[in-house]
Write an enzyme that holds these catalytic residues in place. Sequence first.
Site, mmCIF file in Angstrom:
data_model
loop_
_atom_site.group_PDB
_atom_site.id
_atom_site.type_symbol
_atom_site.label_atom_id
_atom_site.label_comp_id
_atom_site.label_asym_id
_atom_site.label_seq_id
_atom_site.Cartn_x
_atom_site.Cartn_y
_atom_site.Cartn_z
ATOM 1 N N LYS B 96 0.807 -1.221 0.000
ATOM 2 C CA LYS B 96 0.000 0.000 0.000
ATOM 3 C C LYS B 96 0.843 1.275 0.000
ATOM 4 O O LYS B 96 0.407 2.316 -0.495
ATOM 5 C CB LYS B 96 -0.935 0.007 1.209
ATOM 6 C CG LYS B 96 -1.976 -1.104 1.196
ATOM 7 C CD LYS B 96 -3.022 -0.906 0.117
ATOM 8 C CE LYS B 96 -4.165 -1.904 0.233
ATOM 9 N NZ LYS B 96 -5.091 -1.805 -0.903
ATOM 10 N N GLU B 118 -9.753 5.847 3.091
ATOM 11 C CA GLU B 118 -10.550 4.783 3.689
ATOM 12 C C GLU B 118 -9.599 3.629 3.980
ATOM 13 O O GLU B 118 -8.541 3.531 3.366
ATOM 14 C CB GLU B 118 -11.645 4.333 2.727
ATOM 15 C CG GLU B 118 -11.192 3.317 1.655
ATOM 16 C CD GLU B 118 -10.179 3.857 0.661
ATOM 17 O OE1 GLU B 118 -10.124 5.085 0.487
ATOM 18 O OE2 GLU B 118 -9.431 3.058 0.073
ATOM 19 N N SER B 382 1.659 -9.758 -0.866
ATOM 20 C CA SER B 382 1.374 -8.321 -0.809
ATOM 21 C C SER B 382 1.576 -7.706 0.569
ATOM 22 O O SER B 382 1.802 -6.511 0.692
ATOM 23 C CB SER B 382 -0.070 -8.080 -1.257
ATOM 24 O OG SER B 382 -0.960 -8.836 -0.463
#
Lengths: 277, 398
Positions: B96, B118, B382
Site C-alpha cells: 500500500k 478509507e 502483498s
Amino acid sequence: MSSPGDAILAALPRSGGEPRVCPYLMAGFPDPETTADLLLAAEAGGGALIEVGIPHSDPLADGPTIQAAGRQALARGMTTRVALAQVAKARTRGLRVPVVCMTYLNPVAQFGLQEFCQAAAAAGVDSLLVPDLPLEEMDELEGAASRAGLALCTMVAPTTPDRRLAMAAARATGFVYCVSRTGVTGTGEPTEGAALLERVRALSDRPLVLGFGVRRRAQVVSLSGLADGVAVGSRLVEAAGEDDPSAAVREVVAELCGRPELTRGPRRGPAPDREAR
Amino acid sequence: MNGPGRLIVTAPPPQGRYGEFGGSFVPETVVPALQELEAAAVEALGDPRFLADFYGLEAGYAGRPTPLHHARRLSERAGRPVWLKREDLLHTGAHKLNNALGQLLLAKRMGKRRIVAETGAGQHGLATATACALLSMECVVYMGREDMRRQAVNVAKMNLLGARVEPVGDPAATLKDATSEAIRDWVTNVRDTHYVIGSVVGPHPYPWLVRTLQSVIGSEARAQMLELAGRLPEVVVASVGGGSNAIGIFAAFLEDSDVKLLGVEAGGRGPEPGAHGASLGLGTPGVLHGSRSYILQDPDGQVLPTHSISAGLDYPGVGPEHANLMATGRASYVALDDRQAVDAFHLLTRLEGIIPALESSHAVAAALRLTDGKGPILVCLSGRGDKDLETVLGREPA
C-alpha cells in the site's frame, strides 16, 4: 406541442419573487405504504413540486438523516418498483404537482434504463435527477428519458466552472439543481448558494432549484429573486419520522411556504385531522 | 537489481473506460477535482523531478526494490518453483505504501493540505498516515467499526502517527462503508483535501493512477524473474479485493501472452449472498463508488453485505480493469475460502519462516492448487501477517 419539461416550467415560474418550495421525501420512509400519503400531504402543505428519493444502499451525496431513512426504507422492503407504485397511487388519489424522481444510478441501471424511464413515466413521474451521473456519462439515460417523455434535471455545484455550468444548463430539460455548498445533504448552511445561482442565471433561462442545507422559512425568503425553487430534504425526512408523518410533513411544508393556513385545511388521505400541535 | 523498478506509465484511458467498465459516476461537486487530478497526474508522471522524488522515497524510505524470494520448501510442496515477491517487506508491511507515497507527493504538488483515506485491513490507512507524517499533511482515515475491532493494532499505529481514525457506521461496517464516508468527506472538503483511495477502484482517474503507482511491483518482479530464475513465470498469482497489488504485478506481464495471470478473491464462508467477497466470480456488472465493474448486489441494485476473514478482501466491488481483464480472458479469477487461506497462512509460516497477511494467504493457497504446467509460479506476497495474528489465533479449530 408539449415537451417533457412543461409541467416543471409551469410549477416553477420565474416570478422574481419568493422561490417555490420543493419538498423531498424518501420513498418507503417511515414505511413503504405511507409514501403516497406523504406525497399528498406535501402537496396540501403548498409544495410546488415533489422530489421522491429512491432508497439506495450507498448514497454518496446524502448526509446522515437521508442515509438513515434510506436504510430503514430498504429494511422494510422498499424497492424501486414499489416506490413507483406509490407515486402512481398518489396520482390516482389526485396528486397534481410534478414529481421528480431522485435516484442513484445503480438501482436504475439494474432496472434497465429504458424500462425504468417507461415505468416511471407510466407511474406519473415527470422528471429524473441522478446525483451520481455527471454530464460526461449522461447520454444513455438522456436518450431513454426523452423516449419515455421524462424530463432530465442536471446538477451544478459551487465547484463547477462556468463552461460546465453552461453545458449542464443546456442539457437540463427539467430544472437545474444548484447545490448550495460543497458537501452532502442535510448538513451545514447553504453559504455558496446565492453566488452559484447568479452564475447559472447569467447562462440559462431554465428553472433553478437550490438545495442542500435549506431547512427554515427565513432561508427560503432570503433566496427571493435568485432561485425559482428550493429543495428541502432532511427537514422533511425528519418530519416523516414523527408519530403522525402526514400531519408533520404538511405542517413543515406550510411553514416553509409561509402559508400557515394550509396546515389545517381539509385533509386528504387517512391521517386524522389535528386541531393543534 | 539496483534501485526501485520503474513505473509503467500509460496514457489515462479515455473517459476512464476499460472496455465496458470504469468511468466516473460521482456527484458534480467533485467532477472538476477529478479532472484536475487527472491533468496533474499526467503532468507529474511526465516530470523527471517528480519521478526522482518518488523513486528516492521508494528506495531510501520504503525499502525498494523488495526482494524476490525463491521459496524452496514451498516449491517442493507445489511440485514446481514458487517465487515470492516480498511486498510484505516494504515499510509499513504491505504494498500500500507505493500508492500512498505517490499520491501524497501529487497532493503536495497540487497544493492540498489535508488528506482523507478509507481503510479495510488498516494497511492502506497505515501507509497513508505514515506518508502524511513524513510529508507533513493532516490525515483523516475512515474505517468501519468491525474492521477497527479486528485490526486494533493498526488503529493504534495510525493514532501514534498523528492521523485521526474516524469510526464509520454500525458495528458490522467494513471497507465499503468506510469508502462511502471518505468520499462524502471529500465532497465536503474538496477544495483543500485530496482523497487517497487505496485501491484500483473508484472514479476515473483513480484506477489508472493507483495502477501506475503500483506497477513498480510488476516491473521489479519481471526483471528479478529474468535475473534470478532466468525466465518469465508461467503464472502470476495475486489476491484481489479492490485489486491493486494484483494490477500492480499484472501490469508488467500483460504483453507477455505466455504468462498466465490469476487473481484470487475471497470465498469467505461459501458462495451464499453475504458470505464472501467474490465480486468477479459471483457478482454482476453495476456501479459502486464511482465506477462500473462487477459488484455484489441484489436484483434491485442494492449492494450486498460481504464476508472474508481477511479485512482487505472484504469488499463488494473490484477494480474496473480487472473486470475487463476477465471479460477479455487475459486474466482469470478464482475464489478461495477462509479456511483455505488460514491453512496457507500456517503453511507459509512453517515452510518459509514468513508470516503472510491473510489477503496474501489467499494467493499462496491458490498457487498450491494450480495443476496445469510445471513452470515457475510468481506469487505477489502483498503484505505481512502481524496484523492478523489475533484473527488467526482466535479462530476456532476447524
